[in-house]
Structures are given as structure tokens and as C-alpha cells.
Design an enzyme around this catalytic site. Structure first.
Site, PDB file in Angstrom:
ATOM      1  N   GLY A  59      40.344  42.356  34.246  1.00 46.63           N
ATOM      2  CA  GLY A  59      39.626  42.835  35.419  1.00 46.63           C
ATOM      3  C   GLY A  59      38.364  42.029  35.588  1.00 46.63           C
ATOM      4  O   GLY A  59      38.212  40.969  35.009  1.00 46.63           O
ATOM      5  N   SER A  60      37.447  42.521  36.408  1.00 47.08           N
ATOM      6  CA  SER A  60      36.188  41.816  36.627  1.00 47.08           C
ATOM      7  C   SER A  60      35.208  42.745  37.316  1.00 47.08           C
ATOM      8  O   SER A  60      35.594  43.751  37.915  1.00 47.08           O
ATOM      9  CB  SER A  60      36.389  40.566  37.499  1.00 47.08           C
ATOM     10  OG  SER A  60      37.325  39.673  36.939  1.00 47.08           O
TER      11      SER A  60
END
Length: 774
Positions: free
Chosen positions: A239-240
Site C-alpha cells: 500500500g502507500s
């Protein structure tokens, strides 16, 4: 030091390329200067654009050649030639996906500017191969020689890094879970508890028939998941974060952008810090070794941009019905011919593997056997249609505003992003940069019938219709893989995404900072507050005193815990032990532990029972939904989890338990070299729910397996005040002082200077090298 160790260290040193002096490079039109700062980060200054990309290819090869070639091999189904049997199934999968064919197709469709960029870049790579410089140590270990690069290879590398990210794994998971827990409970296994529209899909008798067909394919899906290994974990568990703050809310009066991309920790990391300038642009950001340009994170002195994964649904799975001979597949009332061919891969230390590649109108078979009547095919944006993302890479450097940047990305399709940007005029913006096919919403739930004609793609959602905003009211933008549109959005865009915890916490902190400063970004990067502490405390307080002293002591510890997953916190370690015990219990009582009954259950969220339940437990507990506990109440489950967790308490701080293990891809094959190849790691905090998103595999243990490959903050307009860090270092050479020198600041959530002004670069450069025309 033993003589053997000394010899090994000397061999490592001998593999380092020269980084100073002058080198002749064929094809350059003028000299190029390469200066490396105190962190080994290259700053490349060329006269023209072609020279700039040629030099970038050369410098990438200087620092990361082995990584580039291994990624290319993974992309083309040749990794097993180096890595052996462990890579064979993944090689077979990418061969079935037709990687070489589609990358060659895409290159031929690109515009002249993109073709020139790719040709110049690979000419630089090949110039390094011909330069006589020492090869990375890995070639000596393998007894291998590097192979020349072709322009379409960069497309393969880029496609490989986002391979099948996102929805395909969730659909496969629900396919396995549906027969075990039913449609209503399978809905509850969504990462983000996003809505109720899935309850009726697939409907009625069709659902029962489809469930039976899908259940018959379970062994084949198990094998597919096992083949992908850590790649599936990256696709589902990564993810980020990113965010943008408008000038009216910053201490500088200028936009500030910040964030961090989260992926599985691989050595070397997928990103490399670079600065590349010529007469057309002056860009600095994160590059992908093997690829020209700055696809994800960069600025050009006028506009800065950064991405997170948007979790658009860009992959569809089709259940196909084949005739007895497997040579035709049903569509409507007819059986259509399918393409069928034989392929072979070589395997280091073993026999070659032969396999069939079968393609229907929807795409290649990725699981199942057509000769047994049914199989799954994949239709993915990443493979099914011509992709022109590299045309975007040539347009993006010329953007001066957020709006121009977004127009430059029209047609991007390799992977879907939340593209957040800010410019020197003071604008900030968010765009979902993606190509998403128009098709029924039902395609997002499970593999769909390939024969009905009801689930076909019907063109594309227009670029203009993708979610976007420029200069939103309030002056704040936050994305963290959270849902960007509701389930009832007019266009079907996505079914699965990450929970909103990280986005909500970042927004909470930004709202509380009316004069946000660059230094504040690191504090948000480092935020370890668990979103579940309030829920946990309330449930455990209501639970009452436990029958055993250890369980009661654990209950009191968790009630008193401040909710922070700090590296030094013993209570955070206790919380992790408790949550893992609770996850195992729910997985067992629901029957989901049988959904994938093989060692691949250790893969991170999205494809393992415990991984999915890990994310679902907080929502189930908050709703007091005991439907998957098979007759138990949540109080009974909590008490049992407390009792079980006491057997796994170590008394150590969370950072020691959570310390990642950075593993070089050859260290298992050459264990005598492992200590020299594997970078050291340090205790770290956070978990998969916190903004400091160092995630773990719930079924495997507390060790961090994915997290921030980089952290960055762009001070838009005062570019020398920007900062960044990567989790190991700028170099891919184990003997380089810059192989792991950034791990210490990274572990402390600190950053290093992102030098942009050329006079400052010249003053602080540690090495300087001139590339001159041959």
C-alpha cells in the site's frame, strides 16, 4: 576475520565499478556529468534529452545491474534459470500471461518520442555492459554473463513491478471462501467493510451452480497462489500513503506534498533515487532500475507528484467451459476455438519444465485444466489491450501545472494510482490515473461465467470521468489505498481497497496543523497510533476479570496500553500476540483455515485465511457480529484469545519482535555469502493499520515483511528543502558504503536532503564522473 571471509570481502570490493574519472560512452553527443552526493545518490546533467536517458541507463547499470537483469528475467519467465525450482511456477505464469508478446506489441504502438527514450536508455545500459567495468558479485556466484538489453525490455520491467496488483487476489480469495462461509459472511471479509452491494452477487440458482464449478477448481487456484508466492503478498498486502497541503494551510505559504510507498521488502529495493537534467527538464525523484524516467514520485522544478495504489478493479477472472478435447470453449450457444501451444522453461539445478499455454477470447488460462472441462482465464488491463504508459512518461517532464500533469497522463494503464500533485503556482490536486474497463459491477465479486456474454468489457471509462479534484475546499488531500468512490458510483471502478484507518489518521493530524511545515511530515510518517485501541479497551474492560492470572495480567496490560505500536513498547508486542491469537481462533471456528490448506497460507493479506480475517476482525468486533464464531460469543472468543496469547509473550519490545529481515535473492542459494549479501536491519515500530505501515504476515509471526520503501516530502518551490530516504541505500552492490547507509535514518523515520540546486550539488558531491562521447 577468516581467510575465506577476507577473500569474499575482497571479491565484493573488486566488483565495485569506478565512479570517478572519465569514461567513453558510444552514442553521446556531448559530455555528461555524474555527481554523487554523500548518500551515493547520482545527479546527472546532460546537454540533450537523448544523452540524459542514455546516461541514466548507464548509471542504473553501474549501481543496479543485477537487480535490473533479475527483474527482467522475472518479467520474461526466465528467473528459474538463476534461482532454480523456487521460481519455476512464477516463470510459467508470466509465460502464460504472454509478457514478451504484449511488451513487444506496446513498444511498436508507442510514439516516436517514447521509442527514442527507450532506445537511448537501453543503449546506455548496453554501453555499461561493453565498458569493461567489473560485473556485480552475483554474476560470479552464478557463473553467469549479462545479456544485452532491447527497448521493449524496459516495458517488461515496468509491467512486472505492478504485476496483477489488486483485485485478482481478492476475487480468488472469495472464490475459496464462499463455499466455506457463504455469500453473506464472505462479504464481511472485505478489507474495508465497504458496502452491501455484494450480498446478492451471484444471485440464486446461478450462484449454486457457479459455486460448485469454482469449488472444483480449488486445487488449481491453490497452485496458482503458491506460484506467485511473495508477489501475491505484495499485490494484496502492499500500500502507500500520500498527502498534499495547500498554501493556505502551510507555514511556508507554498504547497507541501509527502508520503511513502509500501511494498514487500526486497533487496535491492524497487526504487532508486536519481536526479536527471538536460535542456528540456531538470527532474529529481525515484526511478525504477531498468526503466527510463520518473513514473511515480518526482518533481521538475515546477510541479511535484506522488502516487498510491488506487485499487481500481483492472483484472477480471472468467470461469470457462471447454469441450472434452480442450480445444474449444463455450460462448453463448457455440464452442469457439482456443489458442493452444507448448512452451518450456529452463531450471537451474533441475530438469526443464514443459507446459501448455491456452488462450480463450478472454485471455490465458491461469488455473485449471481445459482437458478436465473447466479453467479460469484472466482478462487484465495490464495485458489485454495495447498500453501507452511510456508515452505518458515522455509528456510528464514538460508539465508546469497540476492540470498539465494530469493531461499528460492520459492513457496510463500499467497500474492504477492516486496521483497527487502540487505546483509552484500554489495548486494541489488528486487524479485516479488508470484505465478501467466498462463492465458490470458483478465482475468485481468473483470469477464470472465466461460463456454467458453478460460480463464482457464494453469500452473504457473516459479519462475525464475518473475521480479528480484540483484545489479542493479545505486545502487538504489524503490517499492511503482507501476507497475513493462509493459502491453506488455511476461507473463501476472498484470493489476492494484498504481500510480507511491510515487516511483518517493522516487527515486528523493535518486538520490539527493549521500551519503545516516540512518538519511535520516526518512526524506523520512516524505515527504509530493503532486505530483499534479504543475498541479493544472497551471490550476488554467489559469482559471482566479472567480466570487465570496470566490472562488477567494480559487483559490489564492491554487496557492500560496507550495504543501506540512503538518500537520500545512491550504492550504493543502483547497486543500483536493477542490479535494474532484472536485471528487464528476466528479463522479456525469459521472453517476458513481449510480454505487454503497448504503452506501458502503464510502469504500476506488477500490470499490467506488468517490474512483476510486479520483485517476483518476489528469490524466484526465493532459490530458485535459473531456469525463466523459458530456458536461462540465475542466475549468467549476474547477470553480464549487472552489465554492462548499468554503462551506467546516474550517480554521484548515491539521493535525487536517486529525487526524486518532483509534478504538478498541469492543468500539462500549461497548461504556462505548470506552475511555479506543481506543488509542489517534495526528495530522498527508500526504495523499494517498504522500510518507507519510496517506490516506483517499474521500466520507467520511478528516480523515486518512490508513497509515504506521510501519516504519523501516535497517543499514545492523551495526544492532544496525537500527530503527523502530509502530503506537500504542508493547502491545495489553489497560492498558499497551506500548499500545500506540509509537504513539507520529510515528506521528512525528521518530523511536525508534531496539536493536539487546544482551549485549545492557541486559543493557537496563526493564523487564526480564525466561520460564523454566515444
Amino acid at each position: 576475520m577468516t581467510m575465506a571471509a577476507k577473500t569474499d570481502r575482497e571479491a565484493l570490493q573488486a566488483a565495485l565499478p569506478p565512479l570517478s574519472g572519465s569514461l567513453s560512452i558510444p552514442g553521446l553527443s556531448a559530455p555528461v556529468r555524474v555527481q554523487r552526493d554523500g548518500w551515493g545518490i547520482p545527479h546527472i546533467k546532460a546537454s540533450g534529452e537523448a544523452d540524459a536517458y542514455r546516461a541514466l541507463g548507464f548509471v542504473h547499470a553501474q549501481d543496479r545491474l543485477f537487480q535490473m537483469e533479475l527483474t527482467r528475467r522475472k518479467a520474461l519467465g526466465r528467473a528459474a534459470e538463476w534461482l532454480g525450482a523456487e521460481a519455476a511456477e512464477a516463470d510459467i505464469l508470466v509465460r502464460r500471461l504472454g509478457m514478451e508478446k504484449v511488451c513487444r506489441r506496446d513498444f511498436e504502438a508507442l510514439g516516436a518520442e517514447a521509442k527514442d527514450m527507450l532506445r537511448a536508455y537501453v543503449a546506455g545500459v548496453n554501453a555499461f555492459l561493453a565498458s569493461g567495468a567489473p560485473l556485480p558479485i552475483e554474476y560470479g556466484l552464478l557463473g553467469a554473463e549479462p545479456e544485452p538489453w532491447e527497448p521493449w525490455h524496459s516495458i517488461a520491467v515496468m509491467r512486472r513491478l505492478g504485476l496483477l496488483m489488486g483485485s485478482v487476489w481478492f476475487k480468488l480469495w472469495r472464490m475459496l471462501a464462499l463455499p466455506v462461509v457463504g455469500a453473506a459472511n464472505a462479504l464481511k471479509l472485505r478489507y474495508d467493510d465497504g458496502g452491501q452491494d455484494l450480498l446478492c452477487i451471484p444471485p440464486g440458482v446461478e450462484a449454486e451452480r457457479l459455486e460448485a464449478d469454482l469449488a472444483a477448481l480449488r486445487p488449481a487456484v491453490d497452485a496458482l497462489l503458491k506460484a506467485m508466492g511473495g508477489d501475491a503478498s505484495d499485490a494484496a498486502g502492499g500500500g502507500s500513503n500520500n498527502w498534499a497541503v495547500a498554501p493556505g494551510r502551510t507555514a511556508t505559504g507554498r504547497p507541501i506534498l509527502a508520503g511513502d510507498p509500501h511494498r514487500v521488502f526486497e533487496i535491492p529495493g524497487m526504487y532508486a533515487q536519481h536526479h536527471l537534467a538536460c535542456d528540456r527538464f531538470d527532474m529529481i525523484g525515484l526511478t525504477v532500475p531498468g526503466v527510463p524516467g520518473f513514473p511515480h514520485f518526482a518533481h521538475n522544478g515546477k510541479v511535484a507528484y506522488c502516487v498510491t495504489h488506487a485499487f481500481m478493479d483492472i483484472h477480471d477472472l472468467y470461469l470457462e467451459q471447454f469441450a472434452e478435447d480442450g480445444r474449444t470453449a463455450r460462448f453463448g450457444n457455440e464452442f469457439e476455438p482456443v489458442a493452444w501451444r507448448r512452451d518450456r522453461i529452463a531450471v537451474r539445478g533441475g530438469a526443464d519444465r514443459e507446459f501448455d499455454i491456452v488462450e480463450t477470447r478472454h485471455g490465458p488460462v491461469i488455473a485449471g485444466d481445459p482437458l478436465e472441462g473447466a479453467a479460469l482465464t484472466l482478462r487484465s488491463v495490464q495485458f489485454a489491450e495495447t498500453d501507452l504508459s511510456f508515452d505518458c512518461l515522455t509528456r510528464m517532464p514538460g508539465a508546469s501545472t497540476v492540470a498539465q500533469l494530469y493531461d499528460a497522463t492520459r492513457g496510463w494503464g500499467l497500474i492504477d494510482h492516486n496521483l497527487v500533485a502540487g505546483d509552484v503556482a500554489g495548486s494541489i490536486g488528486h487524479l485516479v490515473r488508470a484505465r478501467v474497463p466498462s463492465r458490470p459491477r458483478e465482475n468485481g465479486w468473483l470469477p464470472v461465467p465466461g460463456w454467458s456474454g453478460e460480463h464482457e468489457w464494453r469500452g473504457w471509462i473516459p479519462h475525464e470521468a475518473m475521480p479528480r479534484v484540483i484545489d479542493p475546499p479545505g486545502g487538504l488531500i489524503v490517499t492511503a489505498n482507501n476507497r475513493v468512490v462509493a459502491d453506488d458510483h455511476p461507473d463501476y471502478l472498484c470493489t476492494d481497497c484498504h481500510p480507511p484507518y491510515r487516511a483518517e489518521r493522516i487527515m486528523e493530524r493535518l486538520v490539527a496543523s493549521p500551519a503545516f511545515a516540512v518538519d511535520d511530515a516526518a512526524a506523520i510518517h512516524a505515527d504509530t497510533l493503532s486505530p483499534h485501541v479504543g475498541l479493544l479497551r472497551a471490550r476488554l474492560e467489559a469482559l471482566g476479570i479472567q480466570g487465570s492470572l496470566p490472562a488477567e495480567e494480559l487483559r490489564q496490560t492491554l487496557i492500560a496500553w496507550d495504543g501506540r505500536m512503538d518500537a520500545g513498547s512491550q504492550a504493543a508486542s502483547a497486543y500483536n500476540a493477542f490479535r494474532r491469537a484472536l485471528t487464528r481462533l476466528v479463522t479456525a471456528r469459521s472453517g476458513l483455515e481449510q480454505a487454503i490448506a497448504h503452506p501458502f497460507a503464510a502469504v500476506p493479506p488477500g490470499v490467506s485465511p488468517q490474512g483476510q480475517v486479520w483485517w476483518a476482525v476489528p469490524t466484526l468486533l465493532r459490530n458485535d457480529d459473531a456469525g463466523m464464531l459458530k456458536g461462540w460469543s465475542w466475549d468467549e472468543a476474547l477470553s480464549e484469545a487472552l489465554s492462548v496469547a499468554t503462551q506467546n509473550l516474550t517480554g521484548r519490545g515491539w521493535g525487536e519482535e517486529h525487526r524486518p529481515r532483509f534478504t538478498h535473492p541469492l543468500s539462500a542459494q549461497f548461504p556462505a555469502w548470506a552475511a555479506l549479501l543481506n543488509p542489517v536491519s534495526r528495530p522498527i515500530g508500526g504495523d499494517g493499520d498504522t500510518v507507519l505501515a510496517n506490516g506483517l504476515v499474521p500466520s507467520a509471526g511478528p516480523e515486518a515483511t512490508y513497509g515504506a520503501l521510501s519516504r519523501y516530502v516535497f517543499d514545492v518551490g523551495n526544492w532544496d528543502n525537500s527530503r527523502w530516504v530509502v530503506f537500504h541505500g542508493a547502491s545495489g552492490h553489497p560492498a558499497s558504503p551506500h548499500y545500506a547507509d540509509q537504513n539507520a535514518p529510515w528506521s528512525d523515520c528521518a530523511m536525508v536532503p534531496m539536493l536539487y540546486s546544482w551549485d549545492r550539488i557541486a559543493a557537496e558531491a563526493v564523487t564526480s564522473q564525466e561520460l564523454v562521447p566515444a
